[in-house]
Design an enzyme around this catalytic site. Structure first.
Site, PDB file in Angstrom:
ATOM      1  NE  ARG A 107       4.230 -13.881  15.329  1.00 32.86           N
ATOM      2  CZ  ARG A 107       4.487 -14.960  16.056  1.00 32.86           C
ATOM      3  NH1 ARG A 107       5.728 -15.355  16.218  1.00 32.86           N
ATOM      4  NH2 ARG A 107       3.506 -15.624  16.617  1.00 32.86           N
ATOM      5  CE  LYS A 129       0.946   3.202   0.222  1.00 34.68           C
ATOM      6  NZ  LYS A 129      -0.082   3.910  -0.558  1.00 34.68           N
ATOM      7  CD  GLU A 171       1.815   5.487 -10.473  1.00 34.53           C
ATOM      8  OE1 GLU A 171       2.043   6.501  -9.783  1.00 34.53           O
ATOM      9  OE2 GLU A 171       0.796   4.778 -10.310  1.00 34.53           O
ATOM     10  CE  LYS A 211       5.972   5.358  -3.849  1.00 37.16           C
ATOM     11  NZ  LYS A 211       5.331   4.198  -4.451  1.00 37.16           N
ATOM     12  CD  GLU A 221      -1.191   6.293   1.841  1.00 38.32           C
ATOM     13  OE1 GLU A 221      -0.733   5.149   1.843  1.00 38.32           O
ATOM     14  OE2 GLU A 221      -1.911   6.745   0.943  1.00 38.32           O
ATOM     15  NE  ARG A 225       3.555   6.007   1.003  1.00 35.70           N
ATOM     16  CZ  ARG A 225       4.219   4.895   1.230  1.00 35.70           C
ATOM     17  NH1 ARG A 225       4.810   4.705   2.384  1.00 35.70           N
ATOM     18  NH2 ARG A 225       4.297   3.967   0.310  1.00 35.70           N
ATOM     19  CG  ASN A 229      -3.130   7.508  -2.661  1.00 32.15           C
ATOM     20  OD1 ASN A 229      -3.187   6.434  -3.237  1.00 32.15           O
ATOM     21  ND2 ASN A 229      -2.753   7.637  -1.402  1.00 32.15           N
ATOM     22  CG  HIS A 232      -3.027   6.319  -7.707  1.00 36.28           C
ATOM     23  ND1 HIS A 232      -2.249   7.264  -8.325  1.00 36.28           N
ATOM     24  CD2 HIS A 232      -2.377   5.132  -7.892  1.00 36.28           C
ATOM     25  CE1 HIS A 232      -1.160   6.683  -8.830  1.00 36.28           C
ATOM     26  NE2 HIS A 232      -1.226   5.394  -8.581  1.00 36.28           N
ATOM     27  CG  HIS A 236      -6.535   2.570  -6.831  1.00 37.62           C
ATOM     28  ND1 HIS A 236      -6.001   3.012  -5.645  1.00 37.62           N
ATOM     29  CD2 HIS A 236      -5.532   1.927  -7.477  1.00 37.62           C
ATOM     30  CE1 HIS A 236      -4.727   2.656  -5.587  1.00 37.62           C
ATOM     31  NE2 HIS A 236      -4.418   2.002  -6.683  1.00 37.62           N
ATOM     32  CG  HIS A 251      -1.514   0.909 -11.523  1.00 39.60           C
ATOM     33  ND1 HIS A 251      -2.548   1.050 -10.628  1.00 39.60           N
ATOM     34  CD2 HIS A 251      -0.565   1.811 -11.145  1.00 39.60           C
ATOM     35  CE1 HIS A 251      -2.235   1.983  -9.741  1.00 39.60           C
ATOM     36  NE2 HIS A 251      -1.048   2.449 -10.020  1.00 39.60           N
TER      37      HIS A 251
END
Lengths: 351, 351
Positions: A107, A129, A171, A211, A221, A225, A229, A232, A236, A251
């Site tokens: 955990r 993330k 980025e 960022k 998000e 936030r 994206n 993206h 993506h 990427h």
């Protein structure tokens, strides 16, 4: 900022200092085959009692549940305790996957990230993330979980292949578009053969600050936030299709192409200046490899319908009115999206 | 308290009310084969647009990474979005595993838990622990993640096998020992054939309040929350050995035996009253099935060395000076532990 990021030209010293601050029973080191070869020597690891090392094969294709299960198995069999620290040394794949593994092992154990690619330094280093690809979808499984420390040393970039430098630079361009404070012009003038030198560390630091400021306003998000994206939603989809088709695509390359499409949507729907769009499109076109279609437009659109940002029917974009003026939750129609996708091929075809 | 727990005698009405408060795109229902058969009828599900249902086989043996991967696959293929809600209907296995799946799917979707066993109602319902068993160890992988709502309706207990009632009752005894406010005596007098009736709901509520108060003081188990592990250091070892040996053993049974051993350690090291210990031991002995050794004492000790609470060499216990007076981080020696393990067999042998 929930993450403690240290910018340094001497990672070994920074790491030693930080690890002395963290009371830990044992240190576990995760690296990929590239970083194991090129980077571990710079870490001064002989100064620490590293309990165990695990080296995973490099590449996004290994960012899977199977690899995470192997990391958990390694930690569990080694008897790692809840106060162990996982040191992730590598690109975004290592920190995303190592961060996810750490956030769920017993955990949650702590981790320290040493990003060794430009992409990981400007992007994965901040925001908490973590994740793995699943069911053919990028980061379908993951958590929000912050590392204890992140050490950014651009000396690692000296051995980074140029295509990967460009991947991270995409980025940085995105951050500059979101910031809109002259930082974009600074980047367009930057000498990308000098990314491992001291002056470039300051550009990295500026980029991270953009960022970090956005993440701080909205860690989970729920709202602003989503601006991160930008580029993206299309990016993506391109990247997922490339993975599915077994094609090599970084990427940031997918994001660079995605930004062309999403800047076009910004022109069409949000009044973004067309000439500025054309200039950025030409820059991307001149800097990046020509776009090779990875899938038909309809297939890319289908992938966008899976995007995590979508909260109702349709595809949810973050778009720009101008550099520095972004708007989240802009739903675009299928027709608009198909039209924007043509711009990417256009960007490569009509050079 | 980070969890919103509703105690009700009419779960269908409570659920309808709560789900109306949660804006959600779609509802996904996870149940096990038992709850699917006995419980879903009481939920009034025809009042909601349940998008999909998934039924997993009942039993701790299915609380695995494989099952979680199937849940993720199901959610992903169904196109579940980040604003979806996962409704977990079942015992601790369903809520632990469903909670874990939800906390990682697209980096976290919301869930609502409807615990249908006494154990899940008094224990898993509060505290935000999710997890799966891995590498032969209980809850080796998991997260801290709180459900949006928990609906506790003891009407479900009418169809619960008595051994499972006793399993949950062991956690109630533990809470009473930690509370030390006369609640223990109330429990020792309780009629366990009436657990599905209204008066027992108040005992459940009291029991949950004990746990909630401790969790609230220490959500991430840095300190006092470890008290809730009373009986569990030995109990988990017994349960892990039973799982490994393919023997049937309920969690609360293992905890009941574990409490005997750990109360003995409390007598020996913390001055817990010996007569009180003997009385509780006799009660457990009279109430629970006789302990069948699942492994040798050395093997159980070896399993305890893996306990998540251990932060240095040795085994970390939470022990009691008296009911209501607990102490965490009590490390016991191998010899003390082996001696305490004899008490469990003793408890069954000399009945």
């Amino acid at each position: 900022m929930n993450t403690n990021i240290v910018f340094t030209r001497d990672c070994a010293v920074g790491l030693k200092e930080k690890l002395e601050d963290v009371p830990f029973a044992s240190l576990y080191l995760l690296a990929d085959s590239n970083t194991s070869r090129f980077c571990l020597g710079h870490l001064g690891l002989d100064m620490f009692p590293v309990a165990r090392r695990m080296v995973i094969p490099a590449g996004e294709g290994n960012k899977t549940l199977d690899t995470v299960a192997r990391i958990w198995q390694w930690l569990s069999v080694s008897g790692a305790r809840r106060n162990a620290v996982l040191l992730n040394v590598g690109g975004g794949v290592v920190s995303d996957m190592g961060g996810f593994a750490a956030s769920c092992f017993k955990r949650g154990i702590r981790c320290v990230n040493v990003p060794t690619t430009l992409l990981a330094q400007v992007d994965a280093s901040v925001g908490g993330k973590t994740g793995i690809d699943f069911n053919g979808l990028k980061n379908e499984i993951g958590t929000f979980s912050f590392p204890q420390w992140v050490l950014v040393d651009n000396g690692f970039l000296a051995t980074l292949p140029f295509r990967q430098v460009l991947s991270g630079f995409a980025e940085m361009l995105k951050h500059a578009l979101l910031a809109g404070n002259g930082h974009l012009e600074e980047l367009l003038r930057a000498d990308l053969s000098q990314v491992a030198e001291e002056p470039f560390l300051h550009l990295i630091e500026k980029s991270v600050a953009v960022k970090a400021a956005i993440v701080e306003r909205d860690p989970e998000e729920q709202g602003v936030r989503k601006a991160l994206n930008f580029g993206h939603t299309v990016g993506h989809a391109i990247e997922s299709a490339a993975i599915a088709g077994g094609m090599e695509m970084y990427h940031g390359e997918a994001v660079a192409y995605g930004m062309v499409a999403e800047l076009y949507l910004s022109v069409r729907k949000m009044g973004f200046d067309r000439q500025r769009y054309e200039a950025i499109r030409r820059f991307i076109q001149a800097t990046y490899l020509p776009y090779v279609p990875v899938a038909g437009a309809e297939e890319l659109y289908g992938l966008m319908l899976h995007d995590k940002k979508n909260e109702r029917e349709g595809v949810n974009f973050s778009l720009l009115r101008a550099p520095g003026l972004f708007e989240v939750n802009c739903y675009c129609s299928r027709e608009e999206i198909l039209e924007a996708l043509k711009e990417i091929s256009h960007a490569s075809d009509n050079s």
